[in-house]
Write a protein that holds these residues in place. Structure first.
Motif, mmCIF file in Angstrom:
data_model
loop_
_atom_site.group_PDB
_atom_site.id
_atom_site.type_symbol
_atom_site.label_atom_id
_atom_site.label_comp_id
_atom_site.label_asym_id
_atom_site.label_seq_id
_atom_site.Cartn_x
_atom_site.Cartn_y
_atom_site.Cartn_z
ATOM 1 N N THR A 186 3.772 7.025 -10.493
ATOM 2 C CA THR A 186 3.387 5.942 -11.399
ATOM 3 C C THR A 186 4.488 5.645 -12.420
ATOM 4 O OG1 THR A 186 2.201 7.559 -12.755
ATOM 5 C CG2 THR A 186 0.918 6.334 -11.125
ATOM 6 N N ARG A 187 5.110 6.686 -12.987
ATOM 7 C CA ARG A 187 6.180 6.452 -13.954
ATOM 8 C C ARG A 187 7.363 5.748 -13.309
ATOM 9 N NH1 ARG A 187 6.671 12.108 -17.445
ATOM 10 N NH2 ARG A 187 4.539 12.118 -18.269
ATOM 11 N N TRP A 188 7.701 6.190 -12.096
ATOM 12 C CA TRP A 188 8.844 5.597 -11.402
ATOM 13 C C TRP A 188 8.573 4.131 -11.092
ATOM 14 C CZ3 TRP A 188 9.962 3.629 -6.448
ATOM 15 C CH2 TRP A 188 11.322 3.541 -6.131
ATOM 16 N N LEU A 189 7.366 3.823 -10.589
ATOM 17 C CA LEU A 189 7.041 2.439 -10.262
ATOM 18 C C LEU A 189 6.946 1.576 -11.516
ATOM 19 C CD1 LEU A 189 4.404 2.610 -7.378
ATOM 20 C CD2 LEU A 189 6.629 1.493 -7.308
ATOM 21 N N ASP A 190 6.375 2.133 -12.587
ATOM 22 C CA ASP A 190 6.263 1.371 -13.823
ATOM 23 C C ASP A 190 7.626 0.971 -14.367
ATOM 24 O OD1 ASP A 190 3.519 1.417 -13.876
ATOM 25 O OD2 ASP A 190 3.353 3.114 -15.246
ATOM 26 N N TYR B 163 0.833 -1.205 0.000
ATOM 27 C CA TYR B 163 0.000 0.000 0.000
ATOM 28 C C TYR B 163 0.869 1.257 0.000
ATOM 29 C CZ TYR B 163 -3.203 3.577 1.727
ATOM 30 O OH TYR B 163 -3.919 4.743 1.875
ATOM 31 N N LEU B 164 1.880 1.294 0.861
ATOM 32 C CA LEU B 164 2.741 2.468 0.935
ATOM 33 C C LEU B 164 3.551 2.651 -0.348
ATOM 34 C CD1 LEU B 164 4.010 2.308 4.623
ATOM 35 C CD2 LEU B 164 2.283 3.832 3.650
ATOM 36 N N SER B 165 3.976 1.556 -0.956
ATOM 37 C CA SER B 165 4.706 1.667 -2.218
ATOM 38 C C SER B 165 3.843 2.311 -3.291
ATOM 39 C CB SER B 165 5.168 0.287 -2.681
ATOM 40 O OG SER B 165 6.136 -0.245 -1.798
ATOM 41 N N GLU C 266 12.627 -5.381 -3.324
ATOM 42 C CA GLU C 266 13.564 -4.757 -2.379
ATOM 43 C C GLU C 266 12.878 -3.632 -1.604
ATOM 44 O OE1 GLU C 266 17.914 -2.463 -2.370
ATOM 45 O OE2 GLU C 266 17.017 -3.136 -4.253
ATOM 46 N N GLN C 267 12.095 -2.830 -2.304
ATOM 47 C CA GLN C 267 11.381 -1.747 -1.624
ATOM 48 C C GLN C 267 10.361 -2.294 -0.646
ATOM 49 O OE1 GLN C 267 10.282 1.994 -3.595
ATOM 50 N NE2 GLN C 267 8.150 1.465 -3.205
ATOM 51 N N LEU C 268 9.633 -3.335 -1.051
ATOM 52 C CA LEU C 268 8.659 -3.936 -0.142
ATOM 53 C C LEU C 268 9.341 -4.463 1.115
ATOM 54 C CD1 LEU C 268 6.321 -5.921 -2.581
ATOM 55 C CD2 LEU C 268 5.907 -3.698 -1.512
ATOM 56 N N GLY C 269 10.527 -5.022 0.931
ATOM 57 C CA GLY C 269 11.261 -5.524 2.091
ATOM 58 C C GLY C 269 11.625 -4.421 3.054
ATOM 59 N N LEU C 270 12.022 -3.265 2.522
ATOM 60 C CA LEU C 270 12.369 -2.137 3.385
ATOM 61 C C LEU C 270 11.152 -1.653 4.161
ATOM 62 C CD1 LEU C 270 14.694 -0.124 0.966
ATOM 63 C CD2 LEU C 270 15.384 -1.441 2.980
ATOM 64 N N PHE C 271 10.017 -1.518 3.489
ATOM 65 C CA PHE C 271 8.792 -1.086 4.176
ATOM 66 C C PHE C 271 8.334 -2.132 5.193
ATOM 67 C CE2 PHE C 271 7.646 1.871 0.503
ATOM 68 C CZ PHE C 271 7.802 3.014 1.269
#
Length: 263
Positions: free
Chosen positions: A156-160, A148-150, A169-174
């Motif tokens: 949107t462009r950055w995530l895409d 959710y936080l991600s 990796e980002q999910l792991g940090l959150f």
């Protein structure tokens, strides 16, 4: 000054020159909100980055958090670091903290940079924060909260453009956990409203609006800029997480503005 006594172990001080006090976002800390731009900002200024109670290595303590206390807390952190006048760069909740600090301590504040900020949560932002708090409950699913936080903080462009591995990796940090003071900081959103403070600000102000911000959408930046006499509005093509998506551009915008106004 009525404040939460700052722990100097929780204050980052770097660089030399005119003072620049940082105010980070909720559920964050100085390294998370400003880490990628700290060195660039410190190249020309004395940067003071205090963590709020409950963030970084600063304990939450027993006193309830209020906007006034957070404003006093960051100002006192700068003063205890030997910097008695300064510009303030506030990010997200930190922008609101910076506004209140400028009103409560006008003799110390020389300029403001308000990035991805808000004057008061509208219905959409309250929904975002309420969902964050619910997912962050002790019995909540940390991966669902991370997802959710991600989606909320990433443009949107950055995530895409991220690979599966980068997203994981980002999910792991959150998912590793929010700062212990996160819920107390998010609870402030229930009562924040600094619209009456805006007209009282008498220093140069730059409002930085991330165009792809899904957390504090550009409508909030426009409200800040419209309410502060003489405020300038700049935009960046990114989501809420400016430091991750556009660190060089963000540091340049802050530095150029402060150089121009002598802040």
């Amino acid at each position: 000054m009525t404040s939460l006594p700052p722990s100097q172990k929780s204050v980052i001080v770097r660089g030399s020159g005119p003072g620049l006090l940082l105010a980070h976002g909720a559920g964050s800390d100085i390294e998370d909100s400003y880490g990628p731009v700290l060195e660039s900002l410190a190249a020309r200024r004395t940067v003071i980055g205090p963590n709020y109670p409950g963030s970084g290595n600063n304990p939450l303590g027993d006193l309830p958090l209020t906007l006034d206390r957070l404003a006093d807390h960051i100002v006192e952190s700068a003063v205890q670091s030997g910097v008695h006048s300064f510009a303030i760069s506030g990010f997200s909740l930190g922008a609101t903290v910076a506004v209140r600090a400028a009103v409560r301590h006008p003799e110390r504040v020389a300029a403001l940079v308000l990035s991805a900020g808000f004057a008061r949560p509208n219905a959409r932002l309250k929904l975002v924060i309420d969902t964050w708090r619910a997912l962050g409950a002790p019995d909540g699913d940390s991966r669902v909260l991370a997802s959710y936080l991600s989606l909320a903080v990433g443009g949107t462009r950055w995530l895409d453009a991220r690979s599966h591995e980068e997203v994981e990796e980002q999910l792991g940090l959150f998912a590793a956990g929010m700062p212990p003071g996160t819920d107390a900081q998010l609870a402030l959103f229930d009562g924040i409203d600094v619209r009456a403070d805006l007209a009282r600000i008498a220093v140069p102000v730059l409002v930085v609006s991330p165009l792809g911000d899904l957390l504090t959408t550009p409508v909030h930046s426009r409200e800040l800029a419209d309410g502060i006499p003489g405020a300038r509005l700049a935009t960046l093509d990114c989501g809420h997480a400016i430091a991750a998506e556009r660190p060089a551009e963000w540091a340049a915008v802050i530095t150029e503005f402060l150089d121009g106004v002598g802040g």
